[in-house]
Design an enzyme around this catalytic site. Structure first.
Site, mmCIF file in Angstrom:
data_model
loop_
_atom_site.group_PDB
_atom_site.id
_atom_site.type_symbol
_atom_site.label_atom_id
_atom_site.label_comp_id
_atom_site.label_asym_id
_atom_site.label_seq_id
_atom_site.Cartn_x
_atom_site.Cartn_y
_atom_site.Cartn_z
ATOM 1 N N SER A 72 -4.059 -1.516 -12.030
ATOM 2 C CA SER A 72 -2.944 -0.777 -12.295
ATOM 3 C C SER A 72 -0.926 -1.022 -11.710
ATOM 4 O O SER A 72 -0.142 -1.077 -11.222
ATOM 5 C CB SER A 72 -3.088 0.423 -13.395
ATOM 6 O OG SER A 72 -3.227 1.720 -12.262
ATOM 7 N N CYS A 73 -1.570 -0.298 -10.138
ATOM 8 C CA CYS A 73 -0.769 -0.038 -8.796
ATOM 9 C C CYS A 73 -0.345 -1.334 -8.657
ATOM 10 O O CYS A 73 -0.969 -2.504 -8.818
ATOM 11 C CB CYS A 73 -0.816 0.021 -7.813
ATOM 12 S SG CYS A 73 -2.124 0.936 -7.905
ATOM 13 N N VAL A 74 0.958 -1.429 -8.358
ATOM 14 C CA VAL A 74 2.627 -2.554 -7.887
ATOM 15 C C VAL A 74 2.802 -3.046 -6.483
ATOM 16 O O VAL A 74 2.897 -1.369 -5.910
ATOM 17 C CB VAL A 74 3.238 -3.317 -8.706
ATOM 18 C CG1 VAL A 74 3.796 -4.326 -8.501
ATOM 19 C CG2 VAL A 74 2.931 -3.063 -10.416
ATOM 20 N N VAL B 196 3.262 0.863 -4.723
ATOM 21 C CA VAL B 196 3.334 1.967 -6.052
ATOM 22 C C VAL B 196 2.330 1.907 -7.487
ATOM 23 O O VAL B 196 0.957 1.260 -7.418
ATOM 24 C CB VAL B 196 4.251 0.629 -7.267
ATOM 25 C CG1 VAL B 196 4.539 2.067 -8.038
ATOM 26 C CG2 VAL B 196 5.732 0.490 -6.776
ATOM 27 N N GLY C 210 -0.504 -4.677 -11.274
ATOM 28 C CA GLY C 210 -0.097 -4.295 -12.640
ATOM 29 C C GLY C 210 -0.897 -4.812 -13.728
ATOM 30 O O GLY C 210 0.139 -5.924 -14.639
#
Lengths: 208, 182
Positions: free
Chosen positions: B48-50, B67, B114
Site C-alpha cells: 500500500s506504500c507509494v 510514503v 498503492g
C-alpha cells in the site's frame, strides 16, 4: 499525542504474557496441522521481538523476497487483525509434509500446491486466533483467512498500515517447526495489530 | 492494469539497474536525494506504500520518498521518518531537492505503488490504504504545482521501484514482470 509512540512498547511482563499466548496459539496451530497431515508436529523454537517496522522484512529475507502471508481479521468482543508470514521454502517443506511427498519434491507453487497452502493457512490462522480467544474467554470471530503470495514488504504493509499509525515498532513472534524427521526451517512471523495487542493486554489484566 | 503492457514489452531485465554500484535503498518513511547521475534510488516491496520519484534533469538531481500513510497523525514519528506521511513529506522532499540544486519549476515526478494486497472486505479503513496514499500523494503534488509524468498505481500486486537519477527513468517490478517508464 507524544506518548502514543511509546504506547505499544511492552514491558517484560507484557512481553511474557504475549509470549505465552503466542505459544498457545502456535501450539494449537501445530495440532491443527498435525491432524491435517496425520503426523506429529513439534515446534523447535519461539522467539519474541520488538523491531523497527523497517527491519521486519529482513526477518523473512528482505522486502523484495517472495513470501507467503496469511491474513486474518476478526470482530466480536474486539476488532483487529493478525498476520502470519513465512518464507516459501518453509511453505514448500510443509506442502511436502501435507501431500506426503519426499522432502524437496515440491519446488513450484501450482494450483494444487496453492490450494494446499490455502488450506494450511486456514488451519494455522484460525487455530492460532481461536487459542488466544479461548485463553482470554473472548468472543473473536475470525474472517476467512486470506493467503497471499507476494513480496515481503508488500504483504507486511497490510499489517503496518494500521500499526504505524500509532508507532514505529512492531511486535513479532518468530518460530520454526517440523515433524520428527524434518524441520520446516525458516521464519514464521506473527504480527498482531495494535488493537489486538491492546485487547489481549487489557483482558489479561494488564492495563495499557 | 500493467499486465497488458507487460505482454507487449516482454520480460525486462532489471539486473543492470539492480546491480548498480551506487544503489541507494529508500526504506519505510525515508526520503533520499542524490546528485550523482549514476545513482539509482530504490524502494523494495511496496504494497500500500507509494514511492514518489522526483527528478530535475537539468540539475541532475533525483529524490525518492517512501510514503507509508496519507496524512500526518504523529509529529514525533514524522521527525524520525520525514517521508512517512504524504501530506507533510512532500514539501520536505522538494526542499531537500532544492538544497541539492534542483529547481522547483523543473521538478517532474513519477509515482508507483498503492496496491491493495488484501482482497477481502474485512477492514474498511485499511483495505483502501493504497488508494488513500495515492490520492494524498496526488493532492500534495497538486498543491505544490508539480506534474506527474507517469504513474503505476493500484492493483493487487506488490512492487519494487527504481529511479535512475541521471535519466529520470523509473523501473517498476512486480512478481510477474517489470515495466520501464523512461
Amino acid at each position: 499525542m507524544d506518548n502514543r509512540v511509546a504506547d505499544i512498547t511492552l514491558n517484560k511482563d507484557e512481553m511474557r504474557l504475549w509470549g505465552s499466548l503466542a505459544l498457545q496459539g502456535i501450539d494449537n496451530a501445530m495440532s491443527g496441522l498435525a491432524t491435517m497431515v496425520n503426523r506429529e508436529i513439534r515446534m523447535s523454537s519461539l522467539s519474541l521481538k520488538q523491531v523497527p517496522a523497517s527491519e521486519a522484512p529482513d526477518l523473512v529475507g528482505g522486502a523484495d523476497k517472495m513470501v507467503i502471508g496469511i491474513y486474518l481479521a476478526f470482530e466480536g468482543d474486539a476488532t483487529g487483525h493478525l498476520m502470519l508470514v513465512h518464507q516459501p521454502d518453509v511453505a514448500l517443506a510443509i506442502i511436502d509434509m501435507l501431500l506426503g511427498n519426499e522432502p524437496g519434491a515440491t519446488r513450484d507453487l501450482n494450483e494444487m500446491e496453492q490450494s494446499a497452502l490455502g488450506e494450511m493457512g486456514n488451519i494455522i490462522g484460525s487455530a492460532f486466533l481461536n487459542a488466544i480467544a479461548d485463553a482470554l474467554s473472548l468472543r473473536l470471530q475470525p474472517s476467512p483467512p486470506e493467503v497471499i503470495l507476494d513480496m515481503a514488504g508488500a504483504i507486511l504493509d497490510v499489517a503496518f498500515a494500521e500499526i504505524l499509525q500509532q508507532t514505529d515498532d512492531v511486535i513479532v513472534a518468530e518460530t520454526s517447526f517440523g515433524t520428527s524427521d524434518r524441520q520446516a526451517r525458516g521464519t514464521f512471523l506473527v504480527i498482531p495489530s495494535f488493537n489486538f495487542l491492546k485487547v489481549i493486554l487489557s483482558n489479561a489484566g494488564v492495563e495499557k | 492494469m500493467i499486465s497488458g503492457k507487460l505482454d507487449q514489452l516482454g520480460p525486462i531485465d532489471v539486473s543492470s539497474i539492480a546491480r548498480s554500484d551506487s544503489l541507494i535503498a529508500v526504506g519505510l518513511g525515508e526520503i533520499k536525494v542524490s546528485r550523482d547521475p549514476s545513482a539509482v534510488l530504490v524502494s523494495f516491496g511496496l504494497g500500500s506504500c507509494v514511492a514518489v520519484c522526483a527528478y530535475d534533469l537539468t540539475a541532475r538531481v533525483g529524490g525518492m520518498m517512501h510514503v507509508v500513510l496519507p496524512y500526518c497523525s504523529n509529529k514525533d514519528s514524522a521527525r524520525k521518518f520525514p517521508g512517512k506521511y504524504a501530506d507533510i513529506g512532500m514539501p520536505t522532499l522538494i526542499r531537500e531537492m532544492e538544497n541539492h540544486g534542483a529547481m522547483r519549476t523543473r521538478i517532474q515526478v513519477k509515482i508507483a505503488g498503492g496496491a491493495s494486497v488484501i482482497h477481502a472486505a474485512t477492514f474498511d479503513g485499511l483495505l483502501d490504504m493504497g488508494q488513500k496514499n495515492v490520492v494524498a500523494v496526488r493532492t500534495a503534488l497538486e498543491s505544490e504545482s508539480i506534474p506527474i509524468v507517469s504513474s503505476d498505481t493500484g492493483g493487487h500486486k506488490g512492487r519494487s521501484v527504481w529511479l535512475v537519477v541521471g535519466t529520470g527513468g523509473m523501473t517498476v517490478r512486480t512478481a510477474s514482470g517489470a515495466t520501464v517508464y523512461p
